[in-house]
Design a protein around this motif. Structure first.
Motif, mmCIF file in Angstrom:
data_model
loop_
_atom_site.group_PDB
_atom_site.id
_atom_site.type_symbol
_atom_site.label_atom_id
_atom_site.label_comp_id
_atom_site.label_asym_id
_atom_site.label_seq_id
_atom_site.Cartn_x
_atom_site.Cartn_y
_atom_site.Cartn_z
ATOM 1 N N ALA A 184 26.756 30.479 110.456
ATOM 2 C CA ALA A 184 25.657 31.352 109.353
ATOM 3 C C ALA A 184 24.562 31.280 109.635
ATOM 4 O O ALA A 184 23.750 32.179 109.603
ATOM 5 N N GLY A 217 27.586 40.538 107.105
ATOM 6 C CA GLY A 217 28.019 39.563 106.198
ATOM 7 C C GLY A 217 29.721 39.229 106.370
ATOM 8 O O GLY A 217 30.256 38.211 106.535
ATOM 9 N N GLY A 221 31.607 36.116 107.893
ATOM 10 C CA GLY A 221 32.374 35.361 106.842
ATOM 11 C C GLY A 221 33.801 35.043 107.499
ATOM 12 O O GLY A 221 34.376 34.075 107.561
ATOM 13 N N ALA A 224 33.905 32.645 110.359
ATOM 14 C CA ALA A 224 33.693 31.225 109.732
ATOM 15 C C ALA A 224 35.137 30.731 109.252
ATOM 16 O O ALA A 224 35.559 29.672 109.373
ATOM 17 N N VAL A 225 35.631 31.535 108.307
ATOM 18 C CA VAL A 225 36.921 31.182 107.831
ATOM 19 C C VAL A 225 38.008 30.923 108.983
ATOM 20 O O VAL A 225 38.823 29.902 108.745
#
Length: 250
Positions: A184, A217, A221, A224-225
């Motif tokens: 992030a 974004g 995202g 990251a997940v």
């Protein structure tokens, strides 16, 4: 469990499809544009930006892991215990100064580009890895370490063959946290000309193109997940393999 795995596979496939052929999703993102704005980011390759973003995060995390684990090993040895306060202070530097401040200080010395972003991510990633490694090495089962001493292992042999393997799930939990934070945080690197997915978000904000902002974004995202879940699964595997339970830090 199976449903969760299926959902993650679908997310991974959609992410790969979007990065390889973003124009295939133009119909959806057109709904978020106005005044004939381009629905898909057109100032560079989304795939290249994603790979570069991951490379920056990977290099910074690797460097942070080497330094943080090394410091934790040092302060858990009898000869290095006195350096624990100093090591903690060093690991806390990244949390004391926000990444934006680190970038502002690094640019005059390193110039614009990737280097200031690497420094910021490196400093920001030290603390979780250091603290988790310290926890893992400080809370080993005494019966195991005593047995290792009993069979005549040297200090380095115990470290490499017993202590680090047992502490690895906890260390990996710290690395997981560091990676997710860096994924992030790396987006702000684009403010100093680093090639990250922040370019897409910034371009969208400057032009008022919601589609660009959403694309940047969503990619960050999803990454990251997926990476968080993959490292969590690896932690569980390592804990099961070493017969541990409930030791990994959240």
């Amino acid at each position: 469990m199976k449903i969760g795995l299926v959902v993650r596979l679908i997310v991974l496939l959609l992410l790969l499809a979007f990065l390889v052929s973003p124009q295939s999703f133009a119909g959806f993102f057109t709904l978020l544009t106005k005044n004939n704005q381009p629905p898909i980011y057109n100032q560079g390759s989304l795939l290249d930006l994603t790979l570069n973003h991951l490379a920056i995060v990977g290099i910074a995390t690797l460097a942070a892991t080497i330094i943080a684990v090394g410091l934790a090993i040092l302060v858990t040895r009898p000869f290095g215990a006195e350096f624990l306060p100093l090591s903690r202070s060093l690991a806390n530097i990244g949390q004391t100064f926000p990444p934006v401040a680190v970038l502002a200080l690094a640019v005059p010395m390193l110039g614009f580009g990737t280097a200031p972003t690497l420094v910021a991510l490196f400093l920001y990633g030290l603390l979780p890895i250091f603290e988790n490694t310290l926890t893992g090495l400080s809370n080993l089962p005494s019966a195991v370490t005593d047995a290792a001493k009993g069979v005549g292992m040297t200090g380095w042999q115990r470290l490499l063959k017993v202590e680090l393997p047992l502490a690895l799930p906890v260390i990996l939990a710290g690395i997981r946290l560091s990676v997710v934070i860096s994924l992030a945080t790396a987006t702000i690197g684009s403010t100093v000309a680093a090639r990250t997915l922040g370019e897409v978000i910034i371009a969208g904000l400057l032009s008022g193109n919601t589609a660009f902002v959403l694309q940047g974004g969503l990619i960050v995202g999803a990454l990251a997940v997926l990476i968080y879940d993959a490292l969590s699964a690896l932690e569980r595997f390592l804990m099961a393999r070493t017969g541990q339970a409930g030791r990994a830090a959240a």
